[in-house]
Design an enzyme around this catalytic site. Structure first.
Site, short mmCIF file in Angstrom:
data_model
loop_
_atom_site.label_atom_id
_atom_site.label_comp_id
_atom_site.label_asym_id
_atom_site.label_seq_id
_atom_site.Cartn_x
_atom_site.Cartn_y
_atom_site.Cartn_z
N HIS A 51 0.88 -1.20 0.00
CA HIS A 51 0.00 0.00 0.00
C HIS A 51 0.90 1.23 0.00
O HIS A 51 1.46 1.59 1.03
CB HIS A 51 -0.89 0.00 1.25
N HIS B 94 1.40 5.42 -1.82
CA HIS B 94 0.98 6.52 -2.70
C HIS B 94 2.23 7.10 -3.35
O HIS B 94 3.08 7.68 -2.65
CB HIS B 94 0.27 7.60 -1.88
N LYS C 188 -9.47 -0.65 -5.60
CA LYS C 188 -9.48 0.06 -4.32
C LYS C 188 -10.83 0.70 -4.04
O LYS C 188 -11.34 1.47 -4.85
CB LYS C 188 -8.39 1.13 -4.35
N HIS D 158 -10.34 1.14 2.12
CA HIS D 158 -10.14 2.17 3.15
C HIS D 158 -11.34 2.04 4.08
O HIS D 158 -12.45 2.45 3.72
CB HIS D 158 -10.04 3.57 2.55
N HIS E 275 -4.37 -0.41 6.12
CA HIS E 275 -3.94 0.44 7.25
C HIS E 275 -4.85 0.36 8.47
O HIS E 275 -5.45 1.33 8.88
CB HIS E 275 -3.73 1.90 6.82
N ASP F 196 1.50 2.72 3.53
CA ASP F 196 0.64 3.89 3.35
C ASP F 196 1.47 5.17 3.29
O ASP F 196 1.02 6.24 3.72
CB ASP F 196 -0.44 3.99 4.43
N1 NCD Z 1 -3.52 7.81 4.66
C1 NCD Z 1 -3.69 9.10 4.48
O1 NCD Z 1 -3.80 9.83 5.47
N2 NCD Z 1 -3.73 9.67 3.26
C2 NCD Z 1 -3.70 9.01 2.00
C3 NCD Z 1 -5.01 8.39 1.63
C4 NCD Z 1 -5.35 7.13 2.40
O2 NCD Z 1 -4.61 6.15 2.35
O3 NCD Z 1 -6.39 7.10 3.07
C5 NCD Z 1 -3.28 10.04 0.93
O4 NCD Z 1 -3.46 9.76 -0.26
O5 NCD Z 1 -2.78 11.10 1.30
ZN ZN Z 2 -3.20 5.10 1.66
ZN ZN Z 3 -6.77 5.04 3.12
#
Ligand code: NCD
Ligand code: ZN
Ligand code: ZN
Length: 346
Positions: free
Chosen positions: A12, A14, A98, A136, A174, A248
């Site tokens: 996971h 970003h 997702k 999520h 998460h 995450d």
């Molecule tokens: N985890 C977070 O606080 N933020 C994530 C989105 C997510 O995973 O929910 C993001 O894309 O910034």
């Molecule tokens: Zn995330």
């Molecule tokens: Zn998330």
């Protein structure tokens, strides 16, 4: 002392786009063999065609000697068609879909408003194609206390969903509560698992207010009470195959975090593996780190484990205070702190 383990994957992450992508990809690619790449860009990655383009842009910024393999995901909407799932499977580069409940988190406004009303045909096609649903897990009702949103999501959406579609593979992403731990453990069989972040293993909600407001500790789902953190640590260090590594890592430019309305998301890619090692060492379970980081994820996804390794040296190293990139700075988790486990890049 050194610890050599099979190269881990990040289930996971970003990676964003534009120059932020360029800034963060080398950090993930230096440590992890593969990563499940989240689709919550602006606009979101809702089609196979856009996921293929996004994957190319990731490959384009990889260091030349890197074998990092980005595993792409599709962003589920009320309008995703079963046909799109077939295309995704055929592409060979998309590994999951997702679910963002609309409004739950960063860039989730195009997410699902009613999973039972709008998405059942798509979920049935995902079962057909053996494509996992990544979740999520928070309800979005503003009346629900933010610290209860995960627990209530489990009771009102996730448990009924899994009862309705027991063959669907589901990853609760998460996780932050003992309720989630208990729920995952209560799901028999091999179809339900959870990813766990370093922040939810190391921090509790006091860290949001330690000596003042700490925007770099703000993520969603928000940090919870100490008893929840302790339950998650017990679960991952128990050796259960249902829990695996998902950082995450979610970078936001510094000004967007240090703001009157700061973004949710913690940037942890450069420090995540060191922090997981710290958690397992503190629990006297360093022997269980490899399964959590490198075996349980690929086993769940039905993918081969990595054949290369990575070595962690027990040697203090200082985390940079920030990383600069053309449009600003990103502040990593543990910025300026000294960590004990140094990943040796190979
Ligand atoms: N985890 C977070 O606080 N933020 C994530 C989105 C997510 O995973 O929910 C993001 O894309 O910034
Ligand atoms: Zn995330
Ligand atoms: Zn998330």
């Amino acid at each position: 002392m050194e610890l050599t383990i099979t190269r881990p994957d990040d289930w996971h992450v970003h990676l964003r786009d534009g120059d932020l992508l360029e800034a963060v990809v080398p950090h993930s690619a230096g440590i992890f063999g593969r990563a499940i790449v989240m689709p919550n860009l602006k606009p979101p990655v809702t089609t196979t065609a856009s996921a293929v383009v996004y994957r190319e842009s990731i490959l384009n910024v990889l260091p030349s000697d890197s074998n990092f393999n980005p595993l792409m995901t599709l962003y589920l909407t009320d309008n995703t068609s079963p046909e799109e799932i077939k295309l995704a499977r055929k592409s060979g580069v998309i590994y999951a879909v997702k679910l963002y409940p609309a409004g739950a988190t960063t860039n989730s406004q195009d997410g699902v408003t009613d999973i039972f009303g709008k998405c059942l045909p798509v979920l049935e096609e995902m079962i057909e194609q053996n494509m996992p649903l990544l979740v999520h897990g928070e309800v979005t009702d503003p009346e629900v206390d933010i610290f209860d949103r995960e627990r209530i999501f489990i009771d009102t959406i996730l448990r009924p969903l899994i009862e309705k579609l027991p063959e669907l593979k589901v990853v609760m992403e998460h996780i932050t509560t003992m309720d989630a731990v208990k729920f995952i453990q209560s799901c028999s069989g091999s179809n339900v698992a959870a990813t766990v972040t370093p922040q939810h293993l190391l921090l509790n909600r006091n860290s949001l207010f330690q000596g003042g407001l700490r925007p770099h500790h703000y993520c969603l789902p928000v940090l919870k009470r100490e008893e929840h953190r302790a339950a998650i640590v017990s679960a991952v260090t128990s050796g259960s195959k249902q829990f695996f590594l998902g950082t995450d890592s979610a970078p936001h430019e510094r000004g967007r975090k240090e703001s009157s309305c700061g973004c949710a998301g913690i940037y942890n890619a450069p420090v995540a593996l060191s922090l997981y090692a710290k958690v397992f060492e503190q629990a006297g379970a360093l022997d269980k780190l490899e399964a959590f980081a490198s075996f349980n994820g690929p086993d769940f996804y039905g993918l081969p484990r990595n054949s290369s390794t990575i070595t962690l040296k027990r040697s203090p190293w200082k985390v940079p205070k920030s990383y600069s990139f053309p449009s600003g700075e990103i502040i990593p988790m543990s910025a300026g702190h000294t960590l004990d486990w140094l990943p040796l890049f190979s």
